[in-house]
Design a protein around this motif. Structure first.
Motif, mmCIF file in Angstrom:
data_model
loop_
_atom_site.group_PDB
_atom_site.id
_atom_site.type_symbol
_atom_site.label_atom_id
_atom_site.label_comp_id
_atom_site.label_asym_id
_atom_site.label_seq_id
_atom_site.Cartn_x
_atom_site.Cartn_y
_atom_site.Cartn_z
ATOM 1 N N VAL A 145 -23.961 -40.208 16.329
ATOM 2 C CA VAL A 145 -23.784 -38.180 15.673
ATOM 3 C C VAL A 145 -24.003 -37.507 16.963
ATOM 4 C CG1 VAL A 145 -23.198 -36.688 14.148
ATOM 5 C CG2 VAL A 145 -23.678 -38.504 13.561
ATOM 6 N N GLY A 146 -24.904 -37.605 17.632
ATOM 7 C CA GLY A 146 -24.986 -37.143 18.664
ATOM 8 C C GLY A 146 -24.271 -37.062 19.924
ATOM 9 N N ALA A 147 -24.259 -38.660 20.199
ATOM 10 C CA ALA A 147 -23.688 -39.664 20.925
ATOM 11 C C ALA A 147 -22.366 -38.305 21.496
ATOM 12 C CB ALA A 147 -23.597 -40.823 21.972
ATOM 13 N N ALA A 148 -21.675 -39.099 20.351
ATOM 14 C CA ALA A 148 -20.255 -38.246 20.089
ATOM 15 C C ALA A 148 -19.888 -36.818 20.318
ATOM 16 C CB ALA A 148 -19.735 -39.490 18.550
ATOM 17 N N CYS A 149 -20.586 -35.871 19.626
ATOM 18 C CA CYS A 149 -20.300 -34.994 19.570
ATOM 19 C C CYS A 149 -20.942 -34.605 21.278
ATOM 20 C CB CYS A 149 -22.016 -34.250 19.237
ATOM 21 S SG CYS A 149 -21.740 -34.073 17.234
ATOM 22 N N ALA A 150 -21.442 -35.532 21.977
ATOM 23 C CA ALA A 150 -22.446 -34.800 23.473
ATOM 24 C C ALA A 150 -20.932 -34.790 24.378
ATOM 25 C CB ALA A 150 -23.713 -35.793 23.881
ATOM 26 N N ARG A 151 -20.433 -36.374 23.869
ATOM 27 C CA ARG A 151 -19.106 -36.387 24.484
ATOM 28 C C ARG A 151 -18.085 -35.139 24.345
ATOM 29 N NH1 ARG A 151 -14.664 -38.494 23.660
ATOM 30 N NH2 ARG A 151 -13.454 -40.127 25.289
#
Length: 402
Positions: free
Chosen positions: A14-20
């Motif tokens: 979830v953090g990776a998707a938001c960061a992207r």
């Protein structure tokens, strides 16, 4: 004025998707994690991307949005660079479809009712008669009362998918800080302006709590507690086998286990193969805090349920087991949006066992809310200031005011 600085607290999927999404939108993004990318909950799941287990409502809309986004996002990452293409290959996107099997008359009636309601919202659920089920899954039990095929269910290798998203975020200018545990908040004029960590101060304009099952603890440290708790799940992994499971197959009890709030362990059968040939057997749900001990009686119950669906698995060796913690919210809805108690703090979590599948839709929703843009679906149901989120978990955070 420069680009908006955003610190994403958590390097799971979830953090990776938001960061992207935020990096591609032009924000200066820093991803902060006390361990490393996909090191906790993300790497301890099955990689479900499901619409089949969600009844009509906000979560199903988020699932439908996410399911549409998965092939689009992975395709975009693969096209951007050779490194992205390699990362996408490791994500092992597999739109294999799902099959739900009922083994009792009551289960068949409930499955028919549930699917009927889903179809009214655009979910495709095709009835499989005995011959069609035998053709789709030759090894599944013949002792069944109903079966449905959900062609849009899919699967990813969760850690690989998270790394692919993070790889694209870094290519878009995001930074990653690992070994960096969030300890407390620094506020100015009532606004969150920095987070004290084990590796120094992290300053930003906005902060995203994407800490998965630890989101409640992190929020409390920042002085704005939310009721996100861990819910334990366990999975058995067989030795590699010749192909014998061709879809994600689960029993009709699974939907009830997903939606349960009980303290007692919930067991249902979820059986699927991996590209390496192993078969994954799940699943359990139990509230045990962060107790990570495996319980033999739970593993035995999972195996027994799986054998009811696939009797041919009897005698197949289990080479390992693993478990992880899902971020559980009492009303079973994610928490996505700004925290009205602490300006500057945002939340993206509480997906329980659906975080892998819902990550992309969550990231798009969060991005649009942060940038004050129209959202593709209504985000009201996911708001932070609802009773289920601001309930029993309220604790005093560690806050420093300057």
């Amino acid at each position: 004025m420069g680009a908006m600085r955003v610190a994403v607290l958590g390097a799971g999927i979830v953090g990776a998707a938001c960061a992207r999404e935020l990096a591609l939108a032009g924000c200066r993004v820093t991803v902060v994690d006390r361990a490393g990318p996909a090191a906790a909950t993300t790497s301890h799941g099955e990689g479900n991307v499901l619409v089949s287990d969600k009844g009509p409502g906000p979560e199903l809309l988020l699932a439908q949005l996410s399911r549409r986004l998965w092939p689009e996002v992975l395709g975009a990452i693969a096209e951007r660079s050779a490194q992205g293409a390699a990362a996408v290959a490791a994500a092992e996107w597999e739109p294999k479809g799902g099959i739900v099997v009922a083994t009792t008359d009551a289960g068949a009636r409930e499955l028919a009712r549930f699917a009927g309601a889903q179809r009214e919202t655009g979910v495709r659920a095709d009835v499989l008669g005995p011959d069609a089920l035998a053709e789709a899954e030759p090894h599944v039990t013949r002792d069944h009362t109903a079966a449905l095929h959900y062609p849009y269910d899919a699967q990813v290798q969760p850690a690989g998918a998270a790394v692919a998203l993070l790889t694209d975020a870094l290519a878009a200018g995001a930074a990653l800080r690992t070994g960096c545990e969030a300890l407390g908040a620094v506020t100015r004029g009532g606004r969150l302006t920095a987070v004290r960590t084990s590796a120094g101060l992290v300053e930003a304009d906005l902060f995203v709590n994407a800490a998965g099952p630890w989101a409640g603890e992190l929020a409390a440290r920042l002085g704005a507690p939310v009721d996100v708790r861990p819910r334990r799940g366990d999975i058995l992994v067989t030795t590699p086998l010749p192909p014998m499971v061709f879809h994600k197959v689960y029993d009709a009890d699974y939907v009830g286990a997903v939606g349960s709030s009980g303290e007692d362990v919930q067991i249902s059968a979820v059986v699927e193969s991996t590209r390496a040939g192993s078969v994954l057997l799940g699943s359990s749900r139990r509230r045990a805090g962060f107790d990570d001990r495996l319980r033999p009686e739970v593993l035995s119950a999972i195996a027994a349920k799986a054998l009811r669906l696939f009797p041919g698995l009897a005698g197949v060796p289990v080479m390992r087991t693993y478990g992880g913690f899902r971020p559980y919210v009492p009303d079973h809805l994610p928490v996505i949006g700004c925290d009205p108690r602490l300006p500057g703090l945002w939340h993206a979590g509480g997906h329980e066992g659906a975080g892998i599948g819902l990550s992309l839709g969550t990231a798009v929703l969060l991005r649009d809310l942060m940038l004050n843009q129209p959202t593709e679906i209504d985000a009201t149901a996911f708001r932070v200031d609802r009773p289920a989120v601001l309930g029993a978990a309220a604790r005093t955070g560690d806050e420093e005011t300057v």
